[in-house]
Design a protein around this motif. Structure first.
Motif, short mmCIF file in Angstrom:
data_model
loop_
_atom_site.label_atom_id
_atom_site.label_comp_id
_atom_site.label_asym_id
_atom_site.label_seq_id
_atom_site.Cartn_x
_atom_site.Cartn_y
_atom_site.Cartn_z
N LEU A 214 0.83 -1.20 0.00
CA LEU A 214 0.00 0.00 0.00
C LEU A 214 0.87 1.25 0.00
CD1 LEU A 214 -2.68 1.56 0.41
CD2 LEU A 214 -2.44 1.11 2.87
N THR A 215 1.89 1.30 0.87
CA THR A 215 2.75 2.48 0.94
C THR A 215 3.54 2.66 -0.34
OG1 THR A 215 2.91 2.23 3.33
CG2 THR A 215 4.56 3.61 2.27
N ASN A 216 4.01 1.57 -0.93
CA ASN A 216 4.73 1.66 -2.20
C ASN A 216 3.86 2.28 -3.27
OD1 ASN A 216 7.55 0.08 -2.94
ND2 ASN A 216 6.75 -0.47 -0.92
N LEU A 217 2.60 1.87 -3.34
CA LEU A 217 1.69 2.44 -4.33
C LEU A 217 1.50 3.94 -4.07
CD1 LEU A 217 -0.36 2.31 -6.63
CD2 LEU A 217 -2.07 1.54 -4.96
N GLY A 218 1.27 4.30 -2.82
CA GLY A 218 1.02 5.71 -2.50
C GLY A 218 2.22 6.59 -2.77
N ILE A 219 3.41 6.16 -2.32
CA ILE A 219 4.61 6.97 -2.51
C ILE A 219 4.94 7.13 -3.99
CG2 ILE A 219 7.12 7.00 -2.19
CD1 ILE A 219 5.68 7.93 0.25
N ASN A 220 4.83 6.05 -4.75
CA ASN A 220 5.15 6.16 -6.17
C ASN A 220 4.11 6.98 -6.92
OD1 ASN A 220 7.66 4.64 -7.00
ND2 ASN A 220 6.70 3.11 -5.69
N ALA A 221 2.86 6.96 -6.47
CA ALA A 221 1.86 7.83 -7.09
C ALA A 221 2.18 9.29 -6.80
CB ALA A 221 0.47 7.46 -6.56
N LEU A 222 2.60 9.60 -5.58
CA LEU A 222 3.00 10.97 -5.25
C LEU A 222 4.22 11.40 -6.05
CD1 LEU A 222 2.52 10.89 -1.37
CD2 LEU A 222 1.21 12.27 -2.99
N ARG A 223 5.20 10.51 -6.17
CA ARG A 223 6.40 10.84 -6.94
C ARG A 223 6.06 11.06 -8.41
NH1 ARG A 223 10.70 6.39 -4.45
NH2 ARG A 223 11.24 7.57 -2.57
N ASN A 224 5.19 10.23 -8.95
CA ASN A 224 4.81 10.36 -10.35
C ASN A 224 4.18 11.72 -10.61
OD1 ASN A 224 2.28 9.68 -12.46
ND2 ASN A 224 4.29 8.95 -13.08
N ALA A 225 3.32 12.15 -9.70
CA ALA A 225 2.68 13.46 -9.84
C ALA A 225 3.69 14.59 -9.63
CB ALA A 225 1.52 13.58 -8.86
#
Length: 386
Positions: A214-225
């Motif tokens: 879950l955290t990996n998905l969230g952090i990478n989504a933030l980084r992508n944005a």
């Protein structure tokens, strides 16, 4: 200078797994070194682990009560005399404020060592840069860093981090996670440009591998944005959509997001959950609160609103997850604001990189057990400004 150039060239041309051998050969040939050892800080920041031929490593060295640990903590070369008239120089191995370990060099003559210590310190810095690059291609340094085996969730979390400390003229940053070898949901991330520092403190729900995913998905989504150049409130909205699209509201992530202007200390803030902030200013600790908004992924298409914050030169900002603030003692008493304020005051003279580890040690005393039941995260930001 020619000796330094020779050492730098040897490190830059060495195979990724042979950096210690390369620096050892150069220091023996050019500086008459009797021995050269490289120690890397373990994940829990308790010992310095020797880098040698794995799995037959030498004994670790204490970070708290050893000459090498003293060099690591002070971030300055430390020299000790040894039997036979020689001297051992311990040199911090640090990359842009991220403290990796210590290079220990034994030289035959104290006066000669005093003249060469600055040059040796520069070589240790080059070695640190090469270790960071080499970790793309070899596991030697990552394996040497572990005192115990990492869980799979912890492996994923540590690889998600930018580092454990960072320094710029405007600020110093330090962070630490516990339990270091079994962390699963808490995380931090930062990124700096010429004008801005973005800092995220994250508390992912759940346990084990599910929390890490879950955290990996969230952090990478933030980084992508973030890497698309999107404003911080829209970063939160896009990450919210990504998490909700996958979990449909079953799981969500709490995150506290800051976008600091380096020139002014002004920050845009999105508070989406449980991480908390305490500020030490002019000798007074106070909790800083923002308008609470929904965690990322709780509901579909949540809109996030930016709030304003002003950092002043001399401020110390301490961010904690609920595994710090809400952790209970054996009697059921929560750690809370008062204990946190005392911990922040008692560590006020330490550099930012040392503060998270010191606060987590005090938390262990309150908890009454060495292994926490929940993730604990502390991030310390010392703001100097321009």
């Amino acid at each position: 200078m020619n000796r330094f150039v020779t050492a730098e060239r040897a490190l830059r041309t060495a195979a990724p797994h042979e950096l210690l051998d390369a620096v050892r050969r150069v220091l023996e040939a050019e500086y008459a070194a009797r021995s050269v050892d490289l120690y890397l800080a373990d994940y829990g920041l308790t010992v310095l682990q020797p880098v040698s031929v794995l799995p037959h490593t030498a004994e670790p060295v204490s970070l708290h009560s050893s000459p090498a640990g003293r060099a690591f903590g002070a971030q300055k070369p430390f020299t000790e005399g040894i039997r036979g008239g020689g001297v051992r120089v311990h040199l911090p191995v640090t990359v842009r404020g991220d403290r990796l370990g210590v290079l220990s060099v034994t030289l035959p003559d104290r006066e000669d060592a005093r003249e060469r210590v600055d040059e040796l310190a520069d070589i240790a810095e080059v070695l640190g840069h090469e270790v960071i690059v080499a970790e793309r291609d070899t596991d030697v340094y990552l394996r040497a860093r572990r005192k115990d085996r990492l869980t799979l969730a912890a492996e994923m979390q540590w690889h998600l981090l930018p580092g454990r400390s960072c320094s710029r003229p405007e600020y110093d940053l330090g962070a630490q996670l516990e339990p270091a070898y079994a962390i699963y949901g808490d995380n931090f991330d930062w990124s700096v440009t010429a004008d801005n520092l973005m800092l995220y403190v994250t508390n992912g729900m759940g346990e084990g591998i599910e929390a890490s995913l879950l955290t990996n998905l969230g952090i990478n989504a933030l980084r992508n944005a973030r890497r698309a150049g999107i404003a911080i409130d829209d970063q939160a909205a896009l990450a919210d959509q990504a998490v909700y699209a996958h979990y449909q509201g079953r799981c969500y992530i709490s995150v506290l997001m800051f976008d600091f202007e380096l020139a002014t200390g002004r920050a845009k803030v999105v508070d989406a959950g449980s991480p908390q902030l305490l500020r030490l200013r002019d000798g007074v600790v106070e909790r800083v609160t923002f308008e609470a908004q929904l965690p990322l992924g709780m509901f579909e298409e949540t809109d996030y609103v930016v709030q304003d914050f002003q950092a002043e030169p001399g401020d110390r900002l301490v961010f904690v997850s609920d595994g710090v603030h809400a952790v209970a003692s054996p009697k059921g008493e929560a750690y809370g604001d008062a204990a946190l304020e005392r911990a922040i005051m008692s560590t006020r003279l330490l550099p930012a990189a040392e503060v998270p580890r010191a606060i987590l040690r005090e938390l262990t005393g309150h908890r009454g057990q060495s292994v926490p039941q929940d993730d604990a995260l502390v991030v310390c930001l010392d703001w100097r400004g321009r």
